[in-house]
Design a protein around this motif. Structure first.
Motif, PDB file in Angstrom:
ATOM      1  N   ILE A  27      -6.391  -1.432   1.214  1.00 28.66           N
ATOM      2  CA  ILE A  27      -6.770  -1.125   2.604  1.00 28.66           C
ATOM      3  C   ILE A  27      -6.870  -2.412   3.405  1.00 28.66           C
ATOM      4  CG2 ILE A  27      -8.669  -0.331   4.067  1.00 28.66           C
ATOM      5  CD1 ILE A  27      -9.199   1.866   2.038  1.00 28.66           C
ATOM      6  N   LEU A  28      -7.512  -3.426   2.820  1.00 32.71           N
ATOM      7  CA  LEU A  28      -7.669  -4.708   3.525  1.00 32.71           C
ATOM      8  C   LEU A  28      -6.316  -5.349   3.807  1.00 32.71           C
ATOM      9  CD1 LEU A  28     -10.721  -6.207   1.586  1.00 32.71           C
ATOM     10  CD2 LEU A  28     -10.710  -5.264   3.893  1.00 32.71           C
ATOM     11  N   LEU A  29      -5.374  -5.151   2.906  1.00 36.72           N
ATOM     12  CA  LEU A  29      -4.048  -5.741   3.083  1.00 36.72           C
ATOM     13  C   LEU A  29      -3.149  -4.902   3.986  1.00 36.72           C
ATOM     14  CD1 LEU A  29      -3.492  -6.864  -0.600  1.00 36.72           C
ATOM     15  CD2 LEU A  29      -3.631  -8.392   1.377  1.00 36.72           C
ATOM     16  N   GLY A  30      -3.605  -3.709   4.363  1.00 38.38           N
ATOM     17  CA  GLY A  30      -2.796  -2.850   5.220  1.00 38.38           C
ATOM     18  C   GLY A  30      -1.738  -2.064   4.478  1.00 38.38           C
ATOM     19  N   ILE A  31      -1.834  -2.020   3.142  1.00 32.76           N
ATOM     20  CA  ILE A  31      -0.854  -1.274   2.354  1.00 32.76           C
ATOM     21  C   ILE A  31      -1.114   0.228   2.461  1.00 32.76           C
ATOM     22  CG2 ILE A  31       0.028  -0.898   0.002  1.00 32.76           C
ATOM     23  CD1 ILE A  31      -0.642  -3.848  -0.555  1.00 32.76           C
ATOM     24  N   ILE A  32      -2.399   0.605   2.485  1.00 35.09           N
ATOM     25  CA  ILE A  32      -2.762   2.000   2.727  1.00 35.09           C
ATOM     26  C   ILE A  32      -3.772   2.043   3.865  1.00 35.09           C
ATOM     27  CG2 ILE A  32      -2.312   2.760   0.354  1.00 35.09           C
ATOM     28  CD1 ILE A  32      -5.270   2.642  -0.207  1.00 35.09           C
ATOM     29  N   VAL A  73     -15.040 -14.226   6.496  1.00 38.59           N
ATOM     30  CA  VAL A  73     -13.586 -14.194   6.459  1.00 38.59           C
ATOM     31  C   VAL A  73     -13.103 -12.774   6.200  1.00 38.59           C
ATOM     32  CG1 VAL A  73     -11.588 -14.972   5.122  1.00 38.59           C
ATOM     33  CG2 VAL A  73     -13.329 -16.612   5.797  1.00 38.59           C
ATOM     34  N   VAL A  74     -13.854 -12.038   5.389  1.00 42.67           N
ATOM     35  CA  VAL A  74     -13.607 -10.619   5.158  1.00 42.67           C
ATOM     36  C   VAL A  74     -14.890  -9.875   5.479  1.00 42.67           C
ATOM     37  CG1 VAL A  74     -12.996  -8.827   3.480  1.00 42.67           C
ATOM     38  CG2 VAL A  74     -11.973 -11.120   3.296  1.00 42.67           C
ATOM     39  N   LYS A  75     -14.788  -8.846   6.310  1.00 41.58           N
ATOM     40  CA  LYS A  75     -15.967  -8.053   6.640  1.00 41.58           C
ATOM     41  C   LYS A  75     -15.545  -6.597   6.785  1.00 41.58           C
ATOM     42  CE  LYS A  75     -20.186  -8.269   9.404  1.00 41.58           C
ATOM     43  NZ  LYS A  75     -20.936  -9.013  10.417  1.00 41.58           N
ATOM     44  N   THR A  76     -16.275  -5.712   6.122  1.00 39.17           N
ATOM     45  CA  THR A  76     -15.962  -4.286   6.221  1.00 39.17           C
ATOM     46  C   THR A  76     -17.197  -3.505   6.645  1.00 39.17           C
ATOM     47  OG1 THR A  76     -16.550  -3.628   3.947  1.00 39.17           O
ATOM     48  CG2 THR A  76     -14.369  -4.591   4.281  1.00 39.17           C
ATOM     49  N   TRP A  77     -16.946  -2.422   7.385  1.00 40.28           N
ATOM     50  CA  TRP A  77     -18.015  -1.524   7.820  1.00 40.28           C
ATOM     51  C   TRP A  77     -17.660  -0.099   7.397  1.00 40.28           C
ATOM     52  CZ3 TRP A  77     -15.858  -5.245  10.939  1.00 40.28           C
ATOM     53  CH2 TRP A  77     -16.711  -6.246  11.430  1.00 40.28           C
ATOM     54  N   ASP A  78     -18.396   0.440   6.470  1.00 41.10           N
ATOM     55  CA  ASP A  78     -18.290   1.868   6.099  1.00 41.10           C
ATOM     56  C   ASP A  78     -16.859   2.318   5.831  1.00 41.10           C
ATOM     57  OD1 ASP A  78     -21.069   2.222   6.390  1.00 41.10           O
ATOM     58  OD2 ASP A  78     -20.840   2.474   8.554  1.00 41.10           O
ATOM     59  N   LEU A  79     -16.084   1.482   5.154  1.00 38.86           N
ATOM     60  CA  LEU A  79     -14.722   1.884   4.808  1.00 38.86           C
ATOM     61  C   LEU A  79     -14.754   3.048   3.824  1.00 38.86           C
ATOM     62  CD1 LEU A  79     -12.541  -1.316   4.220  1.00 38.86           C
ATOM     63  CD2 LEU A  79     -12.405   0.315   6.098  1.00 38.86           C
ATOM     64  N   CYS A  80     -13.903   4.023   4.034  1.00 35.08           N
ATOM     65  CA  CYS A  80     -13.793   5.132   3.090  1.00 35.08           C
ATOM     66  C   CYS A  80     -12.339   5.583   3.009  1.00 35.08           C
ATOM     67  CB  CYS A  80     -14.714   6.289   3.465  1.00 35.08           C
ATOM     68  SG  CYS A  80     -14.423   6.989   5.092  1.00 35.08           S
ATOM     69  N   GLY A 135     -11.418 -12.994  11.056  1.00 41.26           N
ATOM     70  CA  GLY A 135     -11.896 -12.768  12.416  1.00 41.26           C
ATOM     71  C   GLY A 135     -11.054 -11.815  13.243  1.00 41.26           C
ATOM     72  N   LYS A 136      -9.978 -11.261  12.665  1.00 40.75           N
ATOM     73  CA  LYS A 136      -9.104 -10.351  13.388  1.00 40.75           C
ATOM     74  C   LYS A 136      -9.130  -8.965  12.724  1.00 40.75           C
ATOM     75  CE  LYS A 136      -7.443 -13.590  16.127  1.00 40.75           C
ATOM     76  NZ  LYS A 136      -7.636 -13.578  17.593  1.00 40.75           N
ATOM     77  N   PRO A 137      -8.834  -7.906  13.497  1.00 36.05           N
ATOM     78  CA  PRO A 137      -8.774  -6.568  12.886  1.00 36.05           C
ATOM     79  C   PRO A 137      -7.741  -6.540  11.765  1.00 36.05           C
ATOM     80  CG  PRO A 137      -8.733  -6.422  15.287  1.00 36.05           C
ATOM     81  CD  PRO A 137      -8.577  -7.875  14.955  1.00 36.05           C
ATOM     82  N   PHE A 138      -8.101  -5.891  10.649  1.00 39.26           N
ATOM     83  CA  PHE A 138      -7.143  -5.842   9.536  1.00 39.26           C
ATOM     84  C   PHE A 138      -5.884  -5.098   9.981  1.00 39.26           C
ATOM     85  CE2 PHE A 138      -9.214  -1.810   9.205  1.00 39.26           C
ATOM     86  CZ  PHE A 138      -8.397  -0.961   8.477  1.00 39.26           C
ATOM     87  N   GLY A 139      -4.749  -5.605   9.518  1.00 36.46           N
ATOM     88  CA  GLY A 139      -3.461  -5.084   9.979  1.00 36.46           C
ATOM     89  C   GLY A 139      -2.834  -5.957  11.041  1.00 36.46           C
ATOM     90  N   ASP A 140      -3.574  -6.944  11.569  1.00 35.91           N
ATOM     91  CA  ASP A 140      -3.043  -7.849  12.591  1.00 35.91           C
ATOM     92  C   ASP A 140      -1.896  -8.676  12.004  1.00 35.91           C
ATOM     93  OD1 ASP A 140      -3.341  -9.328  15.228  1.00 35.91           O
ATOM     94  OD2 ASP A 140      -3.670 -10.975  13.813  1.00 35.91           O
ATOM     95  N   ARG A 141      -0.718  -8.595  12.589  1.00 33.26           N
ATOM     96  CA  ARG A 141       0.481  -9.225  12.014  1.00 33.26           C
ATOM     97  C   ARG A 141       0.379 -10.751  11.891  1.00 33.26           C
ATOM     98  NH1 ARG A 141       5.130  -6.506  11.123  1.00 33.26           N
ATOM     99  NH2 ARG A 141       5.163  -4.299  11.676  1.00 33.26           N
ATOM    100  N   PRO A 142      -0.007 -11.483  12.944  1.00 29.67           N
ATOM    101  CA  PRO A 142      -0.113 -12.941  12.788  1.00 29.67           C
ATOM    102  C   PRO A 142      -1.094 -13.342  11.681  1.00 29.67           C
ATOM    103  CG  PRO A 142      -0.153 -12.340  15.108  1.00 29.67           C
ATOM    104  CD  PRO A 142      -0.278 -11.065  14.337  1.00 29.67           C
ATOM    105  N   THR A 143      -2.152 -12.563  11.487  1.00 28.44           N
ATOM    106  CA  THR A 143      -3.140 -12.882  10.459  1.00 28.44           C
ATOM    107  C   THR A 143      -2.534 -12.778   9.063  1.00 28.44           C
ATOM    108  OG1 THR A 143      -4.931 -12.089  11.876  1.00 28.44           O
ATOM    109  CG2 THR A 143      -5.420 -12.272   9.529  1.00 28.44           C
ATOM    110  N   ARG A 144      -1.586 -11.861   8.879  1.00 30.47           N
ATOM    111  CA  ARG A 144      -0.966 -11.704   7.566  1.00 30.47           C
ATOM    112  C   ARG A 144      -0.246 -12.969   7.105  1.00 30.47           C
ATOM    113  NH1 ARG A 144       1.762  -5.629   7.852  1.00 30.47           N
ATOM    114  NH2 ARG A 144      -0.189  -4.472   8.120  1.00 30.47           N
ATOM    115  N   GLN A 145       0.186 -13.793   8.068  1.00 30.04           N
ATOM    116  CA  GLN A 145       0.836 -15.056   7.702  1.00 30.04           C
ATOM    117  C   GLN A 145      -0.122 -16.008   7.003  1.00 30.04           C
ATOM    118  OE1 GLN A 145       4.088 -16.099   8.273  1.00 30.04           O
ATOM    119  NE2 GLN A 145       4.694 -14.120   9.091  1.00 30.04           N
ATOM    120  N   ARG A 146      -1.420 -15.762   7.145  1.00 29.96           N
ATOM    121  CA  ARG A 146      -2.435 -16.652   6.563  1.00 29.96           C
ATOM    122  C   ARG A 146      -3.065 -16.064   5.302  1.00 29.96           C
ATOM    123  NH1 ARG A 146      -6.555 -17.226  11.256  1.00 29.96           N
ATOM    124  NH2 ARG A 146      -7.530 -18.699   9.804  1.00 29.96           N
TER     125      ARG A 146
END
Length: 328
Positions: free
Chosen positions: A65-70, A13-20, A81-92
């Motif tokens: 970062i995951l929430l798209g705040i920064i 449900v949450v997956k990150t790759w080399d976030l910095c 399953g969607k790229p973070f920042g996806d607007r429809p996904t934020r509804q969930r």
């Protein structure tokens, strides 16, 4: 409230790759500070995941970062399953920040009604949903309708915050230090809310430095230190099996004892090792083996001891005592 989609159970449900994340600092912005370094983790559907770390480790930075705040400096991530920042996904997605701001002169009911309006929830559904949420967080409806938020205690405000994080019936809930500043009763109430969300099939991702609560409610966890994930896994994977016992025995023969204690060894004229099998049956059989039990204790290390060891190994200069003041 409805359960999360069963198709998400067991899937990332949450997956990150080399976030910095690197910030520019200094008067001329000519210096840099790394808040997050190559952060990779995975949270599965329907689980409660705890992100641990001392103050300043980067927990809130990762969550924002995951929430798209920064925005991250590098790396990538997906949510549901969607790229973070996806607007429809934020509804969930639901979110409770560490220091939530509330409109002091609104009642809890008015505040939740306002929040529901932001999600464009029809007015007919709002009333039913707010009633259910108030029951979920243990807040009386009469109080919610009549008392202004400025008259609420810290624990009551935290429950209102939990309700607003759930107003859109999210599949994924982010909680930033949900037990911070609460008394034991308040922490217990928040733990019960998280467990009820888990029973509904929600995925909960929360930051915390209160290790006792994490040990009680998390399926898996990760430890963040100086912006780096230094370990992650289930409690059994990190701490050892919860039902494994260490025994100290006097007398008996090695051959007889080894059938119960495969890793049997000799130390200070006593036998020691880890018990395999039912402890009660083992104790009952000791007299037949002409042996005596001197000590039996859980072999699993506490999460607090494990956490301190991991942080010290990663950062020998860490001020552990200061960072663990909030642990109860």
């Amino acid at each position: 409230m409805q359960s999360a989609s069963p198709s998400s159970d067991g899937m990332p449900v949450v997956k990150t790759w080399d976030l910095c994340k690197t910030y520019r600092t200094g008067f001329w912005l000519n210096k840099t500070s790394e808040s997050l370094k190559s952060c990779s983790l995975e949270v599965l559907g329907g689980e409660t995941f705890g992100l641990l770390g001392p103050n300043g480790a980067g927990k809130t930075t990762l969550l924002k970062i995951l929430l798209g705040i920064i925005r991250p400096t590098g790396g990538n991530a997906t949510l549901l399953g969607k790229p973070f920042g996806d607007r429809p996904t934020r509804q969930r997605i639901g979110y409770l920040p560490e220091n939530a701001y509330f409109y002091d002169f609104l009642t809890a009911w008015e505040f939740l009604d306002f929040t529901a309006g932001l999600f464009q929830i029809p007015r007919g559904k709002r009333q039913k949903r707010i009633k259910r949420l108030l029951d979920t967080v243990g807040l009386a409806q009469e109080v919610a309708k009549k008392r202004q938020l400025r008259k609420y205690s810290k624990g009551m405000l935290q429950r209102v915050g939990m309700a607003q994080a759930l107003i859109n019936d999210p599949d994924l809930v982010f909680l930033d230090e949900p037990m911070s500043g609460l008394d034991p009763l308040g922490r217990y109430q928040v733990r019960e809310i998280i467990l009820s969300l888990k029973a509904q099939g929600k995925t909960i991702f929360f930051n915390s430095h209160i290790l006792a609560d994490v040990e009680l409610i998390c399926d898996r966890l990760a430890i963040l230190s100086k912006g780096e994930i230094i370990c992650q896994g289930t409690l059994d994977e990190l701490l050892g099996a919860a039902d494994r016992y260490q025994v100290v025995i006097e007398g008996g023969t090695e051959a007889a004892l080894r059938s119960w204690v495969p890793d049997l060894s000799r130390k200070d004229h006593h036998w020691i090792g880890h018990l395999e099998g039912d402890p009660q049956k083992f104790i009952a059989s000791l007299s037949l083996m002409k042996a005596r039990l001197l000590d039996l204790k859980l072999a699993r290390v506490s999460l607090e001891d494990f956490f301190i060891r991991q942080i010290r190994n990663h950062d020998p200069q860490a001020h552990i005592e200061e960072n663990l003041k909030a642990i109860a």
